[in-house]
Design a protein around this motif. Structure first.
Motif, mmCIF file in Angstrom:
data_model
loop_
_atom_site.group_PDB
_atom_site.id
_atom_site.type_symbol
_atom_site.label_atom_id
_atom_site.label_comp_id
_atom_site.label_asym_id
_atom_site.label_seq_id
_atom_site.Cartn_x
_atom_site.Cartn_y
_atom_site.Cartn_z
ATOM 1 N N ILE A 119 0.836 -1.205 0.000
ATOM 2 C CA ILE A 119 0.000 0.000 0.000
ATOM 3 C C ILE A 119 0.870 1.254 0.000
ATOM 4 O O ILE A 119 0.621 2.204 -0.756
ATOM 5 C CB ILE A 119 -0.940 -0.004 1.221
ATOM 6 C CG1 ILE A 119 -1.998 -1.102 1.080
ATOM 7 C CG2 ILE A 119 -1.631 1.362 1.373
ATOM 8 C CD1 ILE A 119 -2.823 -1.315 2.326
ATOM 9 N N PHE A 168 2.491 1.821 -3.402
ATOM 10 C CA PHE A 168 1.543 2.382 -4.364
ATOM 11 C C PHE A 168 1.265 3.858 -4.085
ATOM 12 O O PHE A 168 1.148 4.671 -5.008
ATOM 13 C CB PHE A 168 0.233 1.593 -4.340
ATOM 14 C CG PHE A 168 0.317 0.232 -4.981
ATOM 15 C CD1 PHE A 168 1.254 -0.024 -5.966
ATOM 16 C CD2 PHE A 168 -0.535 -0.782 -4.603
ATOM 17 C CE1 PHE A 168 1.345 -1.271 -6.563
ATOM 18 C CE2 PHE A 168 -0.472 -2.034 -5.193
ATOM 19 C CZ PHE A 168 0.476 -2.279 -6.189
ATOM 20 N N ALA A 169 1.136 4.202 -2.810
ATOM 21 C CA ALA A 169 0.876 5.594 -2.450
ATOM 22 C C ALA A 169 2.018 6.498 -2.908
ATOM 23 O O ALA A 169 1.790 7.560 -3.516
ATOM 24 C CB ALA A 169 0.658 5.722 -0.942
ATOM 25 N N GLY A 202 -3.130 5.259 -2.199
ATOM 26 C CA GLY A 202 -2.450 4.204 -2.942
ATOM 27 C C GLY A 202 -3.232 3.645 -4.110
ATOM 28 O O GLY A 202 -2.631 3.078 -5.031
#
Length: 417
Positions: free
Chosen positions: A16, A19-20, A133
């Motif tokens: 996560i 992705f963020a 994310g």
């Protein structure tokens, strides 16, 4: 339920955060902020506040100085024009309106993040970062489409509807400027018996629709037919008309595909809702759990774009933000499953509708077939995740009920002895 095993959740939470950070870096690298879809909505409402039907420009060729001709692929629901004036600021010049739109989006995102944080039992920063994310957040921020904003507003309603149903209904009405985003959640509120939420949202949308009709001097039904006819004839390889989008390769029209996808989607969602009811009644602290079917079916039940799926960020919140039993007994299998679910919900669009498409094109499939097969796989995986989670959660509830019954029975036998 047993406390969530932190070690098992670490891989998914790391994912996560990756992705963020990737989304933030990509947006800064492209330096494209609210350029694209935001302009379309601004143009529509700029015509509307001048008492001109946007379709006079979309399909009639009308051009106003300082606004321009609205592209043929634009168009919104009739109630979205007056409500949208508070989302795209058409009474300001375009550049100023864009700045206001960015500020509004960031403010709503911050409010949603704070509310989600307050509702979680396990106060984990990476879990809250799921809102950033998901690819839907980056897509929304670059294009300015208010689909992502609608998702954030829906998330806010989930956090407040129990104590403030009227306010939740009012907020939900603005999310319904894109009914394909809010539709399943309205049905979920109906199934929950939250009549006040639905009634307020419906009343606001109907009032806005009537106002729009009077304001531009056109009957409400004709206004609705305009957008339906426009969407029914729209052709683009990137279009997502739901679970049965691939049928367009056999000559089936968008209208039939949309209706078929909606019927199947609503049916599956309703069945899953009642199947999950014992779970979310038992785990009432997980306020997002009743909306699990709507969240995972939103990409496939009607029109959908990547910026319309930001509510998928709630799946990691449900998985990691509360005390729960491990999904699977085997630690490695549990970690793999949760990482896979997180990966699909955060970046499913990039994996399938961007990555898999290229592979299928290299294999010799046509542009349309490559996209539609990839889209179908992506949507079916969301449905598979729903069934898997529903089965596991329902099994846990049944096991706990059996354990509770056995405990009571043992207690009675002890007392009798």
């Amino acid at each position: 339920m047993n406390k969530l095993t932190n070690k098992r959740s670490i891989p998914a939470q790391i994912l996560i955060m990756i992705f963020a950070l990737a989304n933030i870096a990509y947006v800064l690298y492209r330096f494209r902020i609210f350029k694209g879809d935001f302009d379309l909505r601004w143009m529509e409402d700029a015509y509307f506040i001048r008492r001109i039907n946007p379709f006079d420009s979309i399909s009639g060729g009308l051009v106003l100085d300082g606004i321009g001709k609205i592209p043929s692929y634009a168009g919104s629901m009739p109630w979205a024009y007056p409500l949208g004036c508070l989302l795209v600021f058409p009474f300001f010049p375009r550049e100023i309106a864009r700045i206001c739109g960015v500020v509004l989006y960031l403010a709503v995102a911050a409010a949603a993040g704070i509310l989600v944080w307050r509702k979680m039992q396990n106060k984990s920063v990476p879990v809250v970062f799921a809102l950033i994310g998901t690819w839907a957040m980056a897509s929304t921020f670059m294009l300015g489409n208010y689909g992502g904003l609608c998702c954030l507003l829906i998330i806010i309603t989930m956090c407040i509807y129990r104590r403030h149903p009227v306010v939740a209904g009012l907020i939900l009405s603005f999310a319904l400027v894109k009914p394909q985003v809010g539709g399943l959640f309205v049905i979920t509120y109906l199934l929950l018996g939250q009549w006040i939420v639905v009634a307020v949202a419906a009343a606001v949308c109907i009032a806005a629709w009537v106002f729009a009709s009077i304001w531009i001097g056109m009957d409400p039904v004709s206004m609705l037919l305009q957008i339906w006819q426009q969407s029914g004839t729209y052709e683009n390889v990137e279009i997502n008309t739901g679970l049965f989008t691939f049928l367009r390769n056999f000559g089936v029209g968008n209208g039939v595909i949309l209706i078929s996808s909606a019927v199947v989607g609503i049916t599956i969602m309703t069945i899953c809702f009642f199947r999950l009811r014992p779970v979310f009644q038992k785990r009432s602290e997980i306020v997002f759990l009743p909306f699990l079917p709507a969240i995972l079916l939103e990409p496939s039940w009607f029109y959908s774009h990547p910026f319309d799926t930001l509510t998928l960020a709630l799946i990691p919140v449900i998985l990691f933000g509360y005390s729960r039993r491990d999904l699977l007994k085997n630690a490695v299998a549990d970690a793999v499953l949760t990482v896979g679910i997180t990966l699909q919900c955060m970046y499913g669009y990039i994996i399938w509708e961007k990555g898999a498409v290229k592979v299928l094109r290299m294999a010799g499939l046509s542009e349309f077939w490559s996209r539609d097969i990839s889209l179908l796989c992506c949507n079916l995986i969301y449905i598979a995740i729903l069934f898997i989670l529903m089965h596991l959660m329902s099994s846990y509830t049944s096991d706990e009920c059996i354990s509770a019954d056995e405990s009571c029975k043992n207690a009675e036998e002890t007392a009798t002895e």
